[in-house]
Design a protein around this motif. Sequence first.
Motif, PDB file in Angstrom:
ATOM      1  N   GLN A   1      13.459  80.068  -4.871  1.00 47.12           N
ATOM      2  CA  GLN A   1      12.414  80.280  -4.050  1.00 47.12           C
ATOM      3  C   GLN A   1      12.888  80.752  -2.681  1.00 47.12           C
ATOM      4  OE1 GLN A   1       9.439  78.623  -4.943  1.00 47.12           O
ATOM      5  NE2 GLN A   1       8.482  78.699  -2.998  1.00 47.12           N
ATOM      6  N   ALA A   2      11.600  81.655  -2.287  1.00 42.50           N
ATOM      7  CA  ALA A   2      11.985  82.204  -1.022  1.00 42.50           C
ATOM      8  C   ALA A   2      12.067  81.250   0.188  1.00 42.50           C
ATOM      9  CB  ALA A   2      10.706  83.355  -0.736  1.00 42.50           C
ATOM     10  N   ASP A   3      12.565  81.615   1.110  1.00 46.77           N
ATOM     11  CA  ASP A   3      12.659  80.960   2.287  1.00 46.77           C
ATOM     12  C   ASP A   3      11.317  80.365   3.118  1.00 46.77           C
ATOM     13  OD1 ASP A   3      15.835  80.464   3.086  1.00 46.77           O
ATOM     14  OD2 ASP A   3      15.542  82.551   2.435  1.00 46.77           O
ATOM     15  N   GLY A   4      11.122  79.191   3.258  1.00 46.40           N
ATOM     16  CA  GLY A   4       9.933  78.813   3.745  1.00 46.40           C
ATOM     17  C   GLY A   4       8.962  79.626   4.970  1.00 46.40           C
ATOM     18  N   GLN A   5       9.850  80.108   5.813  1.00 45.03           N
ATOM     19  CA  GLN A   5       9.417  80.886   6.923  1.00 45.03           C
ATOM     20  C   GLN A   5       8.901  82.235   6.484  1.00 45.03           C
ATOM     21  OE1 GLN A   5      12.617  79.906   6.378  1.00 45.03           O
ATOM     22  NE2 GLN A   5      14.184  81.535   7.303  1.00 45.03           N
ATOM     23  N   PHE A   6       9.217  82.608   5.273  1.00 46.79           N
ATOM     24  CA  PHE A   6       8.728  83.936   4.835  1.00 46.79           C
ATOM     25  C   PHE A   6       7.433  83.772   3.970  1.00 46.79           C
ATOM     26  CE2 PHE A   6      13.320  85.072   5.125  1.00 46.79           C
ATOM     27  CZ  PHE A   6      13.135  85.706   6.448  1.00 46.79           C
ATOM     28  N   ILE A   7       7.057  82.606   3.635  1.00 48.05           N
ATOM     29  CA  ILE A   7       5.957  82.315   2.778  1.00 48.05           C
ATOM     30  C   ILE A   7       4.624  82.122   3.475  1.00 48.05           C
ATOM     31  CG2 ILE A   7       4.989  80.595   0.836  1.00 48.05           C
ATOM     32  CD1 ILE A   7       7.896  80.281   0.040  1.00 48.05           C
ATOM     33  N   THR A   8       3.486  82.788   3.288  1.00 47.64           N
ATOM     34  CA  THR A   8       2.232  82.358   3.828  1.00 47.64           C
ATOM     35  C   THR A   8       1.229  82.516   2.793  1.00 47.64           C
ATOM     36  OG1 THR A   8       1.730  84.867   4.163  1.00 47.64           O
ATOM     37  CG2 THR A   8       3.352  83.597   5.859  1.00 47.64           C
ATOM     38  N   ALA A   9       0.041  82.315   3.006  1.00 46.97           N
ATOM     39  CA  ALA A   9      -1.064  82.093   1.999  1.00 46.97           C
ATOM     40  C   ALA A   9      -1.303  83.482   1.654  1.00 46.97           C
ATOM     41  CB  ALA A   9      -2.340  81.665   2.677  1.00 46.97           C
ATOM     42  N   THR A  10      -1.250  84.388   2.372  1.00 42.04           N
ATOM     43  CA  THR A  10      -1.010  85.971   1.695  1.00 42.04           C
ATOM     44  C   THR A  10       0.096  86.498   1.403  1.00 42.04           C
ATOM     45  OG1 THR A  10      -0.607  86.875   3.831  1.00 42.04           O
ATOM     46  CG2 THR A  10      -3.017  86.406   3.528  1.00 42.04           C
ATOM     47  N   ASN A  11       0.944  85.681   1.328  1.00 36.70           N
ATOM     48  CA  ASN A  11       2.387  86.292   0.772  1.00 36.70           C
ATOM     49  C   ASN A  11       3.108  84.925   0.218  1.00 36.70           C
ATOM     50  OD1 ASN A  11       4.559  87.875   0.270  1.00 36.70           O
ATOM     51  ND2 ASN A  11       5.693  87.254   2.466  1.00 36.70           N
ATOM     52  N   PRO A  12       2.682  84.614  -0.958  1.00 38.95           N
ATOM     53  CA  PRO A  12       3.262  83.548  -1.675  1.00 38.95           C
ATOM     54  C   PRO A  12       4.811  83.739  -2.112  1.00 38.95           C
ATOM     55  CG  PRO A  12       1.580  84.323  -3.049  1.00 38.95           C
ATOM     56  CD  PRO A  12       1.550  85.224  -1.646  1.00 38.95           C
ATOM     57  N   ASN A  13       4.998  84.919  -2.250  1.00 36.60           N
ATOM     58  CA  ASN A  13       6.184  85.135  -2.739  1.00 36.60           C
ATOM     59  C   ASN A  13       7.588  85.267  -1.947  1.00 36.60           C
ATOM     60  OD1 ASN A  13       5.630  84.966  -5.630  1.00 36.60           O
ATOM     61  ND2 ASN A  13       4.860  87.108  -5.600  1.00 36.60           N
ATOM     62  N   GLY A  14       7.123  85.225  -0.628  1.00 34.76           N
ATOM     63  CA  GLY A  14       7.968  85.502   0.406  1.00 34.76           C
ATOM     64  C   GLY A  14       8.554  86.792   0.584  1.00 34.76           C
ATOM     65  N   ALA A  15       7.757  87.963   0.396  1.00 33.39           N
ATOM     66  CA  ALA A  15       8.521  89.376   0.184  1.00 33.39           C
ATOM     67  C   ALA A  15       8.561  89.689   1.668  1.00 33.39           C
ATOM     68  CB  ALA A  15       7.604  90.167  -0.596  1.00 33.39           C
ATOM     69  N   VAL A  16       9.692  90.619   2.192  1.00 36.06           N
ATOM     70  CA  VAL A  16       9.714  90.901   3.419  1.00 36.06           C
ATOM     71  C   VAL A  16       9.445  92.534   3.493  1.00 36.06           C
ATOM     72  CG1 VAL A  16      11.081  88.856   4.081  1.00 36.06           C
ATOM     73  CG2 VAL A  16      12.156  90.891   3.286  1.00 36.06           C
ATOM     74  N   PHE A  17       9.916  92.967   2.168  1.00 42.14           N
ATOM     75  CA  PHE A  17       9.781  94.415   2.312  1.00 42.14           C
ATOM     76  C   PHE A  17       9.703  95.013   0.794  1.00 42.14           C
ATOM     77  CE2 PHE A  17      11.566  98.814   2.148  1.00 42.14           C
ATOM     78  CZ  PHE A  17      10.865  99.598   2.958  1.00 42.14           C
ATOM     79  N   ALA A  18       8.670  95.838   0.702  1.00 38.05           N
ATOM     80  CA  ALA A  18       8.423  96.319  -0.758  1.00 38.05           C
ATOM     81  C   ALA A  18       8.657  95.599  -1.812  1.00 38.05           C
ATOM     82  CB  ALA A  18       9.783  97.594  -0.888  1.00 38.05           C
ATOM     83  N   GLY A  19       8.047  94.346  -1.677  1.00 37.09           N
ATOM     84  CA  GLY A  19       8.000  93.121  -2.625  1.00 37.09           C
ATOM     85  C   GLY A  19       9.420  92.321  -2.849  1.00 37.09           C
ATOM     86  N   MET A  20      10.436  92.794  -2.168  1.00 34.46           N
ATOM     87  CA  MET A  20      11.681  92.108  -2.041  1.00 34.46           C
ATOM     88  C   MET A  20      11.635  90.800  -1.085  1.00 34.46           C
ATOM     89  SD  MET A  20      14.484  95.269  -2.421  1.00 34.46           S
ATOM     90  CE  MET A  20      13.722  96.273  -0.860  1.00 34.46           C
ATOM     91  N   GLN A  21      12.352  89.962  -1.647  1.00 32.39           N
ATOM     92  CA  GLN A  21      12.831  88.799  -0.523  1.00 32.39           C
ATOM     93  C   GLN A  21      14.090  89.056   0.028  1.00 32.39           C
ATOM     94  OE1 GLN A  21      11.431  85.265  -3.847  1.00 32.39           O
ATOM     95  NE2 GLN A  21      13.619  85.421  -3.052  1.00 32.39           N
ATOM     96  N   MET A  22      14.248  88.460   1.424  1.00 32.20           N
ATOM     97  CA  MET A  22      15.260  88.585   2.044  1.00 32.20           C
ATOM     98  C   MET A  22      16.645  88.748   1.604  1.00 32.20           C
ATOM     99  SD  MET A  22      16.259  89.432   5.196  1.00 32.20           S
ATOM    100  CE  MET A  22      14.993  89.077   6.350  1.00 32.20           C
ATOM    101  N   GLY A  23      17.075  87.930   0.686  1.00 33.03           N
ATOM    102  CA  GLY A  23      18.078  88.062  -0.090  1.00 33.03           C
ATOM    103  C   GLY A  23      18.408  89.325  -0.752  1.00 33.03           C
ATOM    104  N   GLN A  24      17.293  89.936  -1.487  1.00 37.95           N
ATOM    105  CA  GLN A  24      17.290  91.034  -2.202  1.00 37.95           C
ATOM    106  C   GLN A  24      17.686  92.251  -1.082  1.00 37.95           C
ATOM    107  OE1 GLN A  24      13.689  90.354  -4.327  1.00 37.95           O
ATOM    108  NE2 GLN A  24      14.754  90.367  -6.313  1.00 37.95           N
ATOM    109  N   LEU A  25      16.738  92.152   0.026  1.00 39.76           N
ATOM    110  CA  LEU A  25      17.022  93.208   0.935  1.00 39.76           C
ATOM    111  C   LEU A  25      18.368  93.302   1.450  1.00 39.76           C
ATOM    112  CD1 LEU A  25      15.263  95.440   2.314  1.00 39.76           C
ATOM    113  CD2 LEU A  25      14.899  93.708   4.137  1.00 39.76           C
ATOM    114  N   LEU A  26      19.112  92.443   1.938  1.00 41.14           N
ATOM    115  CA  LEU A  26      20.294  92.235   2.074  1.00 41.14           C
ATOM    116  C   LEU A  26      21.293  92.581   1.386  1.00 41.14           C
ATOM    117  CD1 LEU A  26      20.229  89.053   4.678  1.00 41.14           C
ATOM    118  CD2 LEU A  26      20.102  91.268   5.140  1.00 41.14           C
ATOM    119  N   SER A  27      21.053  92.353   0.147  1.00 41.23           N
ATOM    120  CA  SER A  27      22.105  92.611  -1.415  1.00 41.23           C
ATOM    121  C   SER A  27      22.254  94.428  -1.527  1.00 41.23           C
ATOM    122  CB  SER A  27      21.769  91.922  -2.410  1.00 41.23           C
ATOM    123  OG  SER A  27      21.700  90.550  -2.189  1.00 41.23           O
TER     124      SER A  27
END
Length: 297
Positions: free
Chosen positions: A250-276
């Motif tokens: 589950q993506a971190d709550g601060q990144f989840i919005t009504a228009t972004n339910p998966n919590g993506a931060v860039f190019a469909g990736m979650q923060m953990g993926q972007l940092l990895s």
Amino acid sequence: MFQMIPAVIQFPDLSPILFELDLGPIHFALHWYALAYIGGFLIGWLLIMRALKTPRLWPNDTPPMDRSAFEDLLTWLILGVIVGGRLGYVLFYKPGYYLSHPIEIPMVWQGGMAFHGGFIGVVIAAALWGRKHKVPLGSLADMLAMATPPGLMLGRIANFVNAELWGKPWDGPWAVIFPGDAAQACATLSAPCARHPSQLYEAGMEGLILGSLLLVMVWGFRAFKRPGLVAGVFFAGYGLSRFIVEFFRQADGQFITATNPNGAVFAGMQMGQLLSLPMILIGVFFAVRALRGPRPA
């Protein structure tokens, strides 16, 4: 006709506190997460001590340091993990909140540590220490990489015990119904939702599998004789493991919005993926460079 009910697992009744003592004005509580840190450092220390006592593992059959030097390094590493892990969480995950509440930044006992920040903290601490004591950074990085996976595994198990960092809703055979915030996040559904136990996925991939691979490389194939190889495999292996697990986490709550339910931060990736991603690229670079170096005797 009978309706099939998905087989799920009710979260066991586990307390995040292993034991506590209340002696009037003195109150002490040992949390599983603190025990995971202690256990990780202890196992890592034992692995490194064993390796330093085995000269045949190292280039020119010469360990890069003695026991007393490593014990001095350990203090630097502990500070690097704590400071880097906390600052990483502050900067990567909740910069707006802590900008408004700067007094809470050093309050690590309230929770909030980021592995990628702790990793950067360890790299900086080890590099400064290695430069000061003139220890080859490649061998130093290899040694620390070999010792890290046990701590990662114990930390992820502690996350499971604490019912935190849970996975996305799922109705598979080993899905778990987590209590607390996970249950509240499912409040809009018609029934309590079960989730991926993504903490255990990480414990298995980042800890057990990656750690076993590194130990086989070191003790079976003497990979320390190619400085940078073990560290490169660790960086790439951790980054790849974390990237994969983020699909189930589950993506971190601060990144989840009504228009972004998966919590993506860039190019469909979650923060953990972007940092990895940088870890994977850096790891491949160091591993390839080590393999292309002179063949060890």
